[in-house]
Design an enzyme around this catalytic site. Structure first.
Site, PDB file in Angstrom:
ATOM      1  CE  LYS A  89      19.317  17.222 -80.459  1.00  0.00           C
ATOM      2  NZ  LYS A  89      18.085  17.089 -81.295  1.00  0.00           N
TER       3      LYS A  89
ATOM      4  CE  LYS B 192      16.284  14.041 -88.220  1.00  0.00           C
ATOM      5  NZ  LYS B 192      15.913  15.404 -87.792  1.00  0.00           N
TER       6      LYS B 192
END
Length: 292
Positions: free
Chosen positions: A239, A171
Site C-alpha cells: 500500500k 514517510k
C-alpha cells in the site's frame, strides 16, 4: 497531563497508547476488535465503545489506521472525530496515508476549529514498544509545539518537516528507502548462500561497514532464519509503495529503483505473502533464483 483519545490499537497503535499511559496521560482507546481495547485497559487505559466516546472529552486525539479510506471514514465520517471533537482539540494522525488526504483532513479540521497534524512514524513494532519511533510531522508550527509532550511519549526523533501533508511525503520517502534496502539485503543474502558463505558471519561484517543499516540490523538475522512473523506486513508496504508511485507521478518524477522494488513487493503480495513481515520479500527474491 493530557486527556488522550486513541483510535486504532493494532501492532503500532497499541504500544503507542500504552506508552502514553506510562507517561502519565489519561488515555481512552477505541479499536474495531475488542481484544486490543482490553489490552489497553490492562495497561492502565480506558475503553471506548465508539469513536465518539474516545473523542468527546479528549484534548488530544491520535489515529493510527491502516489506509487513507480508513482515516477519511474515522475522521470525516458522520459520527467521526471531527463530528465529536471540541474546538481546540489537537488531532494527530500517525497513519501512513496519501499526502493529499492529509491535506484534506487538515482543511476539514480547520473548519471545525480542530488543529490537525499528520505525524506518520518509522521504527516498526520495536520502536512502538520502546517509545523510540521516528516521527515526521506536517502541520502548523504552533500545533507541532503543542504536541511535543504527547509525541515525546511515543518517539525519540520528532521533526517538523513542513505544512500539512509534508509528514506523509517524508514517510513515503522513508518507505521507498526501506523497501529498497530490504530488497538489497535479500539479494545479498541469497548471493551469500549461493556461494556457500557463512551468512551469520557475512551479515555481521557487512553490518559493521558502509553497507550497514538499520534494516540490516533489524531484519538480517530474521531473514537468515526465514522468520517472518509480522512486525510490519508486506501488504501494508505494498500500500505504501502505491502512495510513493502516485506521489512521484504527481510530481512528474521517475523513480526506476523504486518502481522495480514496488513490483517485487506487489508480486510477493499477489503470491500470498502479504501477511508476512516486509522482510518476507526475501521469499520473492529467492524464488526468482530457484531457491527457497
Amino acid at each position: 497531563m493530557s486527556k488522550v483519545g486513541f483510535i486504532g490499537l493494532g501492532i503500532m497503535g497499541g504500544p503507542m497508547a500504552a506508552n502514553l499511559v506510562k507517561a502519565g496521560h489519561e488515555v481512552i482507546g477505541h479499536n474495531r476488535s475488542r481484544a486490543k481495547v482490553d489490552k489497553l485497559v490492562a495497561d492502565g487505559g480506558r475503553a471506548a465503545a465508539s469513536v465518539a466516546e474516545a473523542v468527546r472529552d479528549a484534548e488530544v486525539v491520535f489515529t493510527m489506521l491502516p489506509d487513507s479510506p480508513d482515516v477519511e471514514a474515522v475522521v470525516l465520517g458522520e459520527d467521526g472525530v471531527l463530528a465529536n471533537a471540541a474546538p481546540g482539540t489537537l488531532l494527530i494522525d500517525c497513519s501512513t496515508i496519501r499526502p493529499d488526504v492529509s491535506r484534506r483532513v487538515a482543511e476539514a479540521a480547520a473548519e471545525k476549529g480542530v488543529r490537525a497534524l499528520d505525524a506518520p512514524v518509522s521504527g516498526g513494532e520495536p520502536g512502538a514498544i520502546g517509545g523510540t519511533l521516528s516521527i515526521m510531522v506536517g502541520g502548523e508550527a504552533e500545533d507541532f509545539a503543542a504536541a511535543q509532550d504527547v509525541l515525546g511519549a511515543v518517539g525519540s526523533t520528532i521533526v517538523h518537516v513542513g505544512p500539512s501533508g509534508a509528514g506523509q511525503t517524508v514517510k513515503a520517502a522513508n518507505q521507498l528507502i526501506v523497501a529498497g534496502n530490504i530488497g538489497l539485503v535479500a539479494e545479498a543474502l541469497v548471493f551469500l548462500e549461493a556461494h556457500g558463505v557463512d551468512t551469520e558471519a557475512g551479515l555481521r561484517v557487512l553490518a559493521g561497514g558502509l553497507a550497514g543499516s538499520a534494516v540490516l540490523d533489524a531484519k538480517g538475522g530474521k531473514m537468515r532464519e526465514r522468520e517472518f512473523a509480522p512486525g510490519f506486513r508486506l501488504e501494508l508496504h505494498h500500500k505504501d509503495m502505491g502512495i510513493v508511485q502516485a506521489a512521484a507521478r504527481e510530481a512528474g518524477l521517475s523513480i526506476p529503483l523504486g518502481s522495480l522494488v514496488s513490483q517485487l513487493v506487489a508480486a510477493a503480495v499477489a503470491q500470498g505473502d502479504g501477511g508476512l513481515d516486509h522482510s518476507g520479500l526475501l521469499r520473492q527474491i529467492a524464488q526468482l533464483n530457484g531457491r527457497d
